[in-house]
Design an enzyme around this catalytic site. Structure first.
Site, PDB file in Angstrom:
ATOM      1  N   ARG A 161       0.869  -1.170   0.000  1.00  0.00           N
ATOM      2  CA  ARG A 161       0.000   0.000   0.000  1.00  0.00           C
ATOM      3  C   ARG A 161       0.909   1.224   0.000  1.00  0.00           C
ATOM      4  O   ARG A 161       2.028   1.183   0.528  1.00  0.00           O
ATOM      5  CB  ARG A 161      -0.892   0.027   1.244  1.00  0.00           C
ATOM      6  CG  ARG A 161      -1.790  -1.190   1.395  1.00  0.00           C
ATOM      7  CD  ARG A 161      -2.569  -1.125   2.714  1.00  0.00           C
ATOM      8  NE  ARG A 161      -3.466  -2.252   2.877  1.00  0.00           N
ATOM      9  CZ  ARG A 161      -3.155  -3.379   3.506  1.00  0.00           C
ATOM     10  NH1 ARG A 161      -1.943  -3.523   4.027  1.00  0.00           N
ATOM     11  NH2 ARG A 161      -4.028  -4.365   3.614  1.00  0.00           N
ATOM     12  N   LYS A 184      -1.703  -2.421   8.044  1.00  0.00           N
ATOM     13  CA  LYS A 184      -2.833  -1.964   8.838  1.00  0.00           C
ATOM     14  C   LYS A 184      -2.811  -2.599  10.220  1.00  0.00           C
ATOM     15  O   LYS A 184      -2.377  -3.716  10.400  1.00  0.00           O
ATOM     16  CB  LYS A 184      -4.147  -2.319   8.126  1.00  0.00           C
ATOM     17  CG  LYS A 184      -4.406  -1.497   6.862  1.00  0.00           C
ATOM     18  CD  LYS A 184      -5.766  -1.831   6.281  1.00  0.00           C
ATOM     19  CE  LYS A 184      -6.070  -0.942   5.080  1.00  0.00           C
ATOM     20  NZ  LYS A 184      -7.407  -1.252   4.490  1.00  0.00           N
ATOM     21  N   HIS A 252      -2.514   2.974  -5.945  1.00  0.00           N
ATOM     22  CA  HIS A 252      -3.070   1.784  -5.291  1.00  0.00           C
ATOM     23  C   HIS A 252      -3.373   0.695  -6.309  1.00  0.00           C
ATOM     24  O   HIS A 252      -3.344  -0.500  -5.983  1.00  0.00           O
ATOM     25  CB  HIS A 252      -4.330   2.146  -4.511  1.00  0.00           C
ATOM     26  CG  HIS A 252      -4.742   1.094  -3.523  1.00  0.00           C
ATOM     27  ND1 HIS A 252      -3.956   0.743  -2.432  1.00  0.00           N
ATOM     28  CD2 HIS A 252      -5.834   0.299  -3.455  1.00  0.00           C
ATOM     29  CE1 HIS A 252      -4.553  -0.213  -1.746  1.00  0.00           C
ATOM     30  NE2 HIS A 252      -5.700  -0.505  -2.344  1.00  0.00           N
ATOM     31  N   ARG A 255      -0.771  -1.986  -6.659  1.00  0.00           N
ATOM     32  CA  ARG A 255      -0.889  -3.107  -5.704  1.00  0.00           C
ATOM     33  C   ARG A 255      -1.888  -4.132  -6.236  1.00  0.00           C
ATOM     34  O   ARG A 255      -1.640  -5.342  -6.180  1.00  0.00           O
ATOM     35  CB  ARG A 255      -1.324  -2.559  -4.343  1.00  0.00           C
ATOM     36  CG  ARG A 255      -1.727  -3.607  -3.308  1.00  0.00           C
ATOM     37  CD  ARG A 255      -2.053  -2.897  -1.997  1.00  0.00           C
ATOM     38  NE  ARG A 255      -2.867  -3.682  -1.092  1.00  0.00           N
ATOM     39  CZ  ARG A 255      -2.390  -4.540  -0.193  1.00  0.00           C
ATOM     40  NH1 ARG A 255      -1.083  -4.750  -0.114  1.00  0.00           N
ATOM     41  NH2 ARG A 255      -3.196  -5.189   0.621  1.00  0.00           N
ATOM     42  N   HIS A 278      -3.540  -9.221   4.007  1.00  0.00           N
ATOM     43  CA  HIS A 278      -4.983  -9.246   4.243  1.00  0.00           C
ATOM     44  C   HIS A 278      -5.284 -10.036   5.506  1.00  0.00           C
ATOM     45  O   HIS A 278      -4.759 -11.129   5.702  1.00  0.00           O
ATOM     46  CB  HIS A 278      -5.712  -9.900   3.063  1.00  0.00           C
ATOM     47  CG  HIS A 278      -5.817  -9.023   1.865  1.00  0.00           C
ATOM     48  ND1 HIS A 278      -6.085  -9.504   0.592  1.00  0.00           N
ATOM     49  CD2 HIS A 278      -5.702  -7.672   1.730  1.00  0.00           C
ATOM     50  CE1 HIS A 278      -6.126  -8.496  -0.262  1.00  0.00           C
ATOM     51  NE2 HIS A 278      -5.894  -7.379   0.406  1.00  0.00           N
ATOM     52  N   TYR A 287      -9.621 -11.171  -6.093  1.00  0.00           N
ATOM     53  CA  TYR A 287      -8.734 -11.130  -7.260  1.00  0.00           C
ATOM     54  C   TYR A 287      -8.995 -12.289  -8.220  1.00  0.00           C
ATOM     55  O   TYR A 287      -8.622 -12.218  -9.382  1.00  0.00           O
ATOM     56  CB  TYR A 287      -7.269 -11.104  -6.809  1.00  0.00           C
ATOM     57  CG  TYR A 287      -6.917  -9.787  -6.171  1.00  0.00           C
ATOM     58  CD1 TYR A 287      -6.785  -8.633  -6.943  1.00  0.00           C
ATOM     59  CD2 TYR A 287      -6.760  -9.666  -4.796  1.00  0.00           C
ATOM     60  CE1 TYR A 287      -6.491  -7.425  -6.361  1.00  0.00           C
ATOM     61  CE2 TYR A 287      -6.464  -8.452  -4.203  1.00  0.00           C
ATOM     62  CZ  TYR A 287      -6.338  -7.329  -4.989  1.00  0.00           C
ATOM     63  OH  TYR A 287      -6.061  -6.110  -4.411  1.00  0.00           O
TER      64      TYR A 287
END
Length: 307
Positions: A161, A184, A252, A255, A278, A287
């Site tokens: 990211r 994150k 983004h 990515r 994730h 995806y």
């Protein structure tokens, strides 16, 4: 003063302070939650006809909460924005119950609106190469050109990211074949570093006039401070216009391209989940839909009668 008698504005301020100190919520999310809760307070003052305190929050009904969301929907909010408002209310009312002993039973009535899941748009490998070249060529200062090239290759070559790239420090040096990334919720992961990406970062470090101390940002702005993500986005936006690429070709999207292209080459979903950082496999599974959608687009373009 007990929480039951505390004004709503004071309770909101205390909740946001907890979000920043303990939950480490991002400044962007805190700002969005703060705006939502301020609007909620304004709504309740009109709705209930006067000043609002904690005890009244605990007594709110499902109709009160739905009334606020209906008003927001009437202002033209999209489903995603309404979902954010619901999340802000849940967080605030949940904190009141857990920390302040003010239980609002109506909170169970808060439901996030259903929203279509938009597929991320990947950038074709050839377009990625051109985008990186144009961004680098557009920089007037050589070391800035090296920096922008390194950042974009890192996003595409390692699936970071943009905020994760901006958060890297000189502690990542000297580079090896792995890179420790903080994502994150301060979760760390290790991603492979392709030789081409490592070479680009090393070229930038060698050209950068600011020493890469272990506690200093790896990517620097013109004056030596931390590089702002907005600077990268603007550079990509300008290059996008030159190349005639769609607005979806953002930093983004690089990515997304990393994930889509790896999956198309047979990458395992679990491995891809780890590489992307994730928390849930369902976030990675999208995806598989992207890959199928791109195959259908290519088929439709190649076969005039496909429609």
């Amino acid at each position: 003063m007990t929480p039951a008698g505390e004004p709503i504005a004071s309770l909101i301020a205390r909740y946001l302070a907890v979000c920043g100190d303990q939950r480490r919520m991002s400044p962007h999310t805190m700002r969005a939650y703060g705006l939502t809760l301020d609007r909620f307070a304004d709504f309740l003052i009109l709705h209930l006809g006067g000043a609002v305190v904690g005890g009244q929050l605990a007594a709110l009904t499902a109709a009160d909460l739905r009334g606020f969301l209906a008003r927001r929907r009437g202002e033209g909010l999209a489903a995603a924005s309404l979902a954010r408002d619901v999340s802000a209310l849940r967080g605030f009312l949940g904190w009141l119950r857990r920390s302040e002993g003010l239980a609002c039973d109506a909170m169970a009535a808060l439901k996030s609106p259903k929203q279509p899941r938009r597929l991320p748009r990947a950038v074709a490998p050839a377009d990625v190469r051109e985008l990186v070249d144009v961004v680098g060529d557009a920089a007037a200062v050589p070391w800035v050109a090296a920096r922008d090239t390194a950042v974009l290759l890192l996003l595409y070559g390692a699936g970071l990211r943009i905020g994760e790239a901006m958060a890297l420090t000189g502690a990542a040096l000297p580079l090896g074949d792995r890179l420790m990334v903080t994502g994150k919720r301060n979760k760390t992961r290790v991603v492979p570093l392709l030789p081409r990406v490592a070479e680009a970062i090393s070229a930038y470090v060698a050209a950068c006039p600011f020493a890469p101390g272990p506690a200093q940002p790896l990517f620097r702005g013109l004056r030596g401070g931390a590089l702002d993500a907005g600077t990268v986005r603007r550079a990509v936006q300008a290059a996008r216009a030159v190349l005639g690429l769609p607005a979806s070709a953002s930093p983004h999207a690089l990515r997304h391209s990393f994930a889509t292209h790896l999956l198309a080459r047979g990458a395992d979903l679990r491995q891809l989940q780890e590489l992307l950082g994730h928390a849930s496999l369902s976030s990675t599974q999208i995806y598989t839909q992207v890959d199928a959608a791109q195959l259908l687009d290519a088929w439709a373009a190649a076969h005039p009668r496909a429609g």
